[in-house]
Design a protein around this motif. Structure first.
Motif, short mmCIF file in Angstrom:
data_model
loop_
_atom_site.label_atom_id
_atom_site.label_comp_id
_atom_site.label_asym_id
_atom_site.label_seq_id
_atom_site.Cartn_x
_atom_site.Cartn_y
_atom_site.Cartn_z
N GLY A 19 0.81 -1.22 0.00
CA GLY A 19 0.00 0.00 0.00
C GLY A 19 0.84 1.27 0.00
O GLY A 19 0.44 2.29 -0.56
N ASP A 20 2.01 1.21 0.63
CA ASP A 20 2.91 2.37 0.67
C ASP A 20 3.84 2.43 -0.53
O ASP A 20 4.75 3.29 -0.58
CB ASP A 20 3.76 2.34 1.94
N SER A 21 3.67 1.49 -1.47
CA SER A 21 4.52 1.38 -2.68
C SER A 21 5.98 1.11 -2.32
O SER A 21 6.89 1.39 -3.14
CB SER A 21 4.41 2.66 -3.54
N ALA A 22 6.22 0.61 -1.11
CA ALA A 22 7.59 0.32 -0.70
C ALA A 22 8.17 -0.83 -1.49
O ALA A 22 9.37 -0.82 -1.83
CB ALA A 22 7.62 0.00 0.79
N VAL A 23 7.35 -1.84 -1.81
CA VAL A 23 7.85 -2.98 -2.58
C VAL A 23 8.23 -2.53 -3.98
O VAL A 23 9.25 -2.98 -4.54
CB VAL A 23 6.79 -4.09 -2.63
N THR A 24 7.42 -1.65 -4.58
CA THR A 24 7.75 -1.13 -5.92
C THR A 24 9.09 -0.41 -5.91
O THR A 24 9.92 -0.58 -6.82
CB THR A 24 6.64 -0.17 -6.39
#
Length: 352
Positions: A81-86
Motif C-alpha cells: 500500500g505504501d509502494s515500498a515494494v515497488t
C-alpha cells in the motif's frame, strides 16, 4: 536501520500483535467454559488465573500458524500500500529477497511452537491435570466406569477409582500371542503400584490351550513396569491430548488406547506442525505484490484463503493418518510440502 532490520521489525511486530489478539480470543473462549466450574470449587480468581497460565502454552501453539498468516498479510499489505515494494524492486531487490528477510520472524515462532509442543506444554498439561484432579470434590458414592486400554500386547479392563492413579480395581487382563490370538485371561481384585511396578492382588488365571483351559491363582504377582500412575490419572480424566513422548512410549509397549497408526501420526506431527509457520509466510508473501489501485485486495483475500485451506488440508491428512487410511509420514508432511510448493510457485509466477 538497514532494510533487512526494518522488514524484520515490521513483520515481527505484526505477527506478535496477531498472536496476542488470537491467544486473547482463545483464552476468553476457554475461560467462558470453565470459569463457573473453577468458582464452584471455591478456587476463586486465583484459580482462574492459575488455569489461564497453565493453558497459555497450548493456546500459543494453536494460534501460532494463524498469527503468522495474519501478521504477514498485514505487514506485506502495508508495504504494498505504501509502494515500498515497488521502490525496492526498482533497485533490484526481488520479492524472494523480501520474503527471505521476513523468514526469521516466522522461524522464531516456529521454534517456539516446537519447544512448546515437545517440552513446555506436556509439563503444564500434567500440572493442570494434577491440580484439577486435586480440586475435584470427592464423592465416594459416585460410580466410576471401567476403562479399556492396551499395555504392550495386553488388553486391560479396569476401574481407575484412585485419584492418585496408584491403584486399579476389578482388573481383567487379556494376553495375546504374536498373531493376536487370546492365550490367557487374568482377573484380579486390584492392581497396586509399588516399587516402580504394578502388582496384581489375588490374581486368577485362565490359560487357553488348543483343546483345554488351565486355571490357577496366586496371592499376588508382579505385572508391568510400562504403566505409570500419570497414565491412570489421564485415563480417569478422559484426557485426549497425546504428546510426542507419550506417543513414543505407546509405540514401545506403554499405555495406548488408540490404534498404532494414531501414535505414529502424532509422533510425526510433533515435528511437522511447526513448519506451518513458515508455510503461512510463503502463502502470505504474494500480498507484497498487491496493487490496491487495480484490485489488489483480491490478492490479499486469495492469500488468506490459501492459508485457511492449508489448515483444512492439514487437518484432513492428519485424520487420515490417525485412522490408518494414509501412511503416518504422508499424513504429517504432505500438507506442508504441498502448500510450501504452492507458495513458491505463486511467487515465481508473480515475480516472473
Amino acid at each position: 536501520m538497514t532494510l533487512g532490520g526494518y522488514l524484520l521489525k515490521l513483520v515481527g511486530s505484526r505477527i506478535l500483535i496477531a498472536l496476542l489478539v488470537l491467544v486473547g480470543i482463545l483464552q476468553i473462549l476457554d475461560l467462558l467454559d470453565v470459569t463457573n466450574d473453577i468458582l464452584d470449587r471455591d478456587l476463586g480468581a486465583a484459580g482462574v488465573g492459575y488455569y489461564a497460565m497453565l493453558r497459555l502454552p497450548r493456546l500459543i501453539e494453536q494460534a501460532a500458524p494463524l498469527a503468522v498468516l495474519a501478521g504477514a498479510l498485514f505487514a506485506f499489505g502495508k508495504l504494498a500500500g505504501d509502494s515500498a515494494v515497488t521502490a525496492m524492486r526498482s533497485t533490484g531487490i526481488s520479492t524472494y529477497r523480501i520474503t527471505l528477510m521476513a523468514v526469521p520472524a516466522a522461524l522464531v515462532l516456529a521454534l517456539t511452537q516446537l519447544a512448546i509442543g515437545l517440552q513446555i506444554a506436556p509439563r503444564t498439561d500434567s500440572m493442570l491435570s494434577d491440580w484439577w484432579q486435586a480440586s475435584t470434590p470427592k464423592d465416594k458414592a459416585e460410580s466410576v466406569d471401567p476403562v479399556t486400554f492396551r499395555v504392550g500386547d495386553e488388553i486391560v479392563v479396569a476401574v481407575p477409582r484412585d485419584p492418585d492413579g496408584r491403584s486399579l480395581e476389578q482388573v481383567t487382563i487379556y494376553r495375546r500371542d504374536a498373531n493376536g490370538r487370546l492365550v490367557q485371561r487374568t482377573s484380579a481384585q486390584a492392581a497396586v503400584f509399588e516399587n516402580e511396578r504394578w502388582r496384581l492382588v489375588e490374581p486368577r488365571f485362565e490359560s487357553l490351550g488348543t483343546a483345554s483351559i488351565a486355571e490357577g491363582q496366586a496371592r499376588s504377582m508382579d505385572w508391568t513396569e510400562n504403566l505409570r500412575p500419570s497414565d491412570v490419572r489421564m485415563l480417569a480424566a478422559g484426557e485426549t491430548t497425546v504428546t510426542a513422548a507419550e506417543a513414543r512410549r505407546a509405540l514401545t509397549g506403554g499405555l495406548s488406547v488408540r490404534p498404532r497408526t494414531y501414535y505414529d501420526t502424532q509422533l510425526q506431527r510433533a515435528w511437522a506442525a511447526p513448519l506451518a509457520c513458515l508455510v503461512m509466510l510463503l502463502l502470505a508473501a504474494p500480498a507484497s505484490l498487491a496493487n490496491f489501485r487495480g484490485g489488489g485486495a483480491t490478492l490479499m483475500v486469495q492469500c488468506l484463503a490459501a492459508g485457511l485451506l492449508y489448515l483444512v488440508f492439514d487437518g484432513a491428512f492428519t485424520a487420515l493418518g490417525q485412522n490408518g487410511a494414509a501412511p503416518p509420514i504422508l499424513a504429517a508432511w504432505a500438507a506442508p510440502a504441498m502448500f510450501a510448493a504452492l507458495g513458491v510457485t505463486v511467487l515465481l509466477y508473480l515475480e516472473g
